[in-house]
Motif scaffolding. Structure first.
Motif, PDB file in Angstrom:
ATOM      1  N   ALA A 125      76.668  35.198   8.788  1.00 41.83           N
ATOM      2  CA  ALA A 125      76.241  35.771  10.063  1.00 41.83           C
ATOM      3  C   ALA A 125      76.950  37.109  10.209  1.00 41.83           C
ATOM      4  N   LEU A 126      76.177  38.140  10.513  1.00 43.87           N
ATOM      5  CA  LEU A 126      76.697  39.504  10.517  1.00 43.87           C
ATOM      6  C   LEU A 126      76.255  40.216  11.783  1.00 43.87           C
ATOM      7  N   CYS A 127      77.148  41.010  12.374  1.00 47.47           N
ATOM      8  CA  CYS A 127      76.727  41.843  13.496  1.00 47.47           C
ATOM      9  C   CYS A 127      77.204  43.267  13.278  1.00 47.47           C
ATOM     10  N   LYS A 128      76.320  44.194  13.606  1.00 49.64           N
ATOM     11  CA  LYS A 128      76.581  45.610  13.378  1.00 49.64           C
ATOM     12  C   LYS A 128      75.813  46.418  14.414  1.00 49.64           C
ATOM     13  N   ASN A 129      76.539  47.205  15.200  1.00 47.90           N
ATOM     14  CA  ASN A 129      75.911  48.085  16.191  1.00 47.90           C
ATOM     15  C   ASN A 129      74.961  47.343  17.127  1.00 47.90           C
ATOM     16  N   GLY A 130      75.383  46.177  17.594  1.00 47.66           N
ATOM     17  CA  GLY A 130      74.586  45.445  18.563  1.00 47.66           C
ATOM     18  C   GLY A 130      73.426  44.658  17.991  1.00 47.66           C
ATOM     19  N   PHE A 131      73.324  44.589  16.671  1.00 46.58           N
ATOM     20  CA  PHE A 131      72.236  43.853  16.031  1.00 46.58           C
ATOM     21  C   PHE A 131      72.823  42.817  15.086  1.00 46.58           C
ATOM     22  N   GLY A 132      72.136  41.695  14.938  1.00 47.66           N
ATOM     23  CA  GLY A 132      72.676  40.620  14.122  1.00 47.66           C
ATOM     24  C   GLY A 132      71.738  40.172  13.021  1.00 47.66           C
ATOM     25  N   HIS A 140      66.243  33.278   6.608  1.00 44.90           N
ATOM     26  CA  HIS A 140      66.757  34.559   7.081  1.00 44.90           C
ATOM     27  C   HIS A 140      66.305  34.778   8.523  1.00 44.90           C
ATOM     28  N   HIS A 141      67.243  35.206   9.383  1.00 44.12           N
ATOM     29  CA  HIS A 141      66.931  35.512  10.779  1.00 44.12           C
ATOM     30  C   HIS A 141      67.610  36.817  11.172  1.00 44.12           C
ATOM     31  N   MET A 142      67.073  37.456  12.192  1.00 45.89           N
ATOM     32  CA  MET A 142      67.660  38.700  12.675  1.00 45.89           C
ATOM     33  C   MET A 142      67.246  38.922  14.122  1.00 45.89           C
ATOM     34  N   GLY A 143      68.007  39.772  14.821  1.00 41.04           N
ATOM     35  CA  GLY A 143      67.644  40.087  16.190  1.00 41.04           C
ATOM     36  C   GLY A 143      68.764  40.761  16.945  1.00 41.04           C
ATOM     37  N   PRO A 144      68.468  41.327  18.121  1.00 39.92           N
ATOM     38  CA  PRO A 144      69.498  41.937  18.960  1.00 39.92           C
ATOM     39  C   PRO A 144      70.482  40.878  19.442  1.00 39.92           C
ATOM     40  N   LEU A 145      71.721  41.285  19.666  1.00 41.96           N
ATOM     41  CA  LEU A 145      72.740  40.338  20.091  1.00 41.96           C
ATOM     42  C   LEU A 145      72.579  39.908  21.540  1.00 41.96           C
ATOM     43  N   ASP A 146      71.690  40.562  22.285  1.00 43.78           N
ATOM     44  CA  ASP A 146      71.531  40.201  23.689  1.00 43.78           C
ATOM     45  C   ASP A 146      70.453  39.143  23.903  1.00 43.78           C
ATOM     46  N   ILE A 147      69.952  38.542  22.819  1.00 42.34           N
ATOM     47  CA  ILE A 147      69.031  37.419  22.949  1.00 42.34           C
ATOM     48  C   ILE A 147      69.589  36.246  22.156  1.00 42.34           C
ATOM     49  N   CYS A 148      69.245  35.039  22.576  1.00 37.30           N
ATOM     50  CA  CYS A 148      69.813  33.843  21.951  1.00 37.30           C
ATOM     51  C   CYS A 148      69.071  33.436  20.686  1.00 37.30           C
ATOM     52  N   MET A 199      79.879  26.403  11.516  1.00 40.26           N
ATOM     53  CA  MET A 199      79.272  27.710  11.312  1.00 40.26           C
ATOM     54  C   MET A 199      78.368  28.064  12.477  1.00 40.26           C
ATOM     55  N   SER A 200      77.589  27.092  12.936  1.00 38.82           N
ATOM     56  CA  SER A 200      76.680  27.335  14.049  1.00 38.82           C
ATOM     57  C   SER A 200      77.445  27.723  15.300  1.00 38.82           C
ATOM     58  N   ALA A 201      78.566  27.050  15.560  1.00 38.03           N
ATOM     59  CA  ALA A 201      79.360  27.353  16.747  1.00 38.03           C
ATOM     60  C   ALA A 201      79.934  28.756  16.672  1.00 38.03           C
ATOM     61  N   LEU A 202      80.466  29.137  15.508  1.00 42.61           N
ATOM     62  CA  LEU A 202      81.019  30.474  15.352  1.00 42.61           C
ATOM     63  C   LEU A 202      79.921  31.527  15.465  1.00 42.61           C
ATOM     64  N   SER A 203      78.762  31.243  14.875  1.00 43.48           N
ATOM     65  CA  SER A 203      77.662  32.196  14.915  1.00 43.48           C
ATOM     66  C   SER A 203      77.180  32.419  16.340  1.00 43.48           C
ATOM     67  N   LYS A 204      77.042  31.333  17.117  1.00 42.63           N
ATOM     68  CA  LYS A 204      76.614  31.467  18.508  1.00 42.63           C
ATOM     69  C   LYS A 204      77.660  32.214  19.327  1.00 42.63           C
ATOM     70  N   LYS A 205      78.941  31.920  19.063  1.00 41.08           N
ATOM     71  CA  LYS A 205      80.018  32.601  19.776  1.00 41.08           C
ATOM     72  C   LYS A 205      79.994  34.088  19.460  1.00 41.08           C
ATOM     73  N   LEU A 206      79.712  34.413  18.207  1.00 44.71           N
ATOM     74  CA  LEU A 206      79.628  35.807  17.788  1.00 44.71           C
ATOM     75  C   LEU A 206      78.557  36.536  18.576  1.00 44.71           C
ATOM     76  N   ARG A 207      77.366  35.931  18.692  1.00 47.69           N
ATOM     77  CA  ARG A 207      76.269  36.585  19.386  1.00 47.69           C
ATOM     78  C   ARG A 207      76.522  36.697  20.879  1.00 47.69           C
ATOM     79  N   SER A 208      76.903  35.584  21.517  1.00 51.56           N
ATOM     80  CA  SER A 208      77.018  35.578  22.970  1.00 51.56           C
ATOM     81  C   SER A 208      78.176  36.426  23.463  1.00 51.56           C
ATOM     82  N   ALA A 209      79.328  36.356  22.780  1.00 55.20           N
ATOM     83  CA  ALA A 209      80.497  37.097  23.243  1.00 55.20           C
ATOM     84  C   ALA A 209      80.298  38.594  23.098  1.00 55.20           C
ATOM     85  N   ILE A 210      79.763  39.029  21.971  1.00 58.39           N
ATOM     86  CA  ILE A 210      79.569  40.460  21.769  1.00 58.39           C
ATOM     87  C   ILE A 210      78.445  40.969  22.656  1.00 58.39           C
TER      88      ILE A 210
END
Length: 203
Positions: A35-42, A58-66, A180-191
């Motif tokens: 799981a990777l985040c860069k400049n507000g995109f994941g 493979h999945h991708m999307g802005p960090l401001d959506i779940c 992994m899922s918990a860390l990935s969700k935390k990565l998206r929601s917190a950022i």
């Protein structure tokens, strides 16, 4: 203690991932989750080996959506490959997972944050796994500033953690995906929360 550089460690991880993707028949089983985040995109990808066959998602999307959308054309693959080539890479320790210290609550617009979890079972070799949370930079100036601010959260002298750790032998059959899922969700929601706060303050 000395801050540990994980630049070469990350390069070695990429070699293992490439081997899993190119020669899945050499493994009894494997599970690679990124799981990777860069400049507000994941970007998120998962490669599994079962019965000698490779299965990929493979999945991708802005960090401001779940809910990220399937990346059917694997556009995020290039971003993920670039992450493994960054010249300055460090790793967060378990201390970073405490709520009051959580680095994921800060929008690192100058860094690429990546979670890499791998479990492999090669033939006639004990299974092993690793789970690391990395911060990568394109230049030493941003890396030095990062270390000055968050040095107490960074792995030093390769000291292992219980939630974030380098390679270790698998002693029992556990599912890696929930952590992994918990860390990935935390990565998206917190950022996402941090980026929204940053933009509102600058408005």
């Amino acid at each position: 203690m000395t801050v540990t550089s994980y630049t070469h460690y990350l390069r070695d991880l990429k070699k293992i991932i490439d081997r899993i993707r190119d020669r899945p028949f050499e493994f009894d089983g494997a599970d690679v989750q990124l799981a990777l985040c860069k400049n507000g995109f994941g970007y998120r990808c998962r490669d599994r080996v079962e019965h000698g066959q490779l299965f990929s998602e493979h999945h991708m999307g802005p960090l401001d959506i779940c809910d990220w959308q399937p990346d059917l054309e694997q556009l995020g693959r290039a971003e993920i490959d670039q992450f493994f080539e960054l010249p300055e890479v460090f790793a967060y320790s378990d201390r970073a997972l405490r709520p009051e210290k959580n680095p994921l609550s800060v929008a690192h617009w100058d860094a690429t944050i990546g979670i890499v979890e791998i479990e492999v079972r090669e033939r006639s070799v004990p299974g092993r796994r690793q789970r690391m949370l990395f911060a990568g930079f394109t230049d030493p100036i941003h890396a030095e500033f990062f270390l000055a601010v968050e040095r107490d959260l960074i792995v030093q002298d390769h000291q292992p953690g219980t939630q974030l750790y380098e390679w270790q032998e698998v002693v029992r059959d556990e599912e890696a995906s929930p952590a992994m899922s918990a860390l990935s969700k935390k990565l998206r929601s917190a950022i996402s929360r941090a980026s929204n706060s940053t933009w509102s303050k600058s408005a």
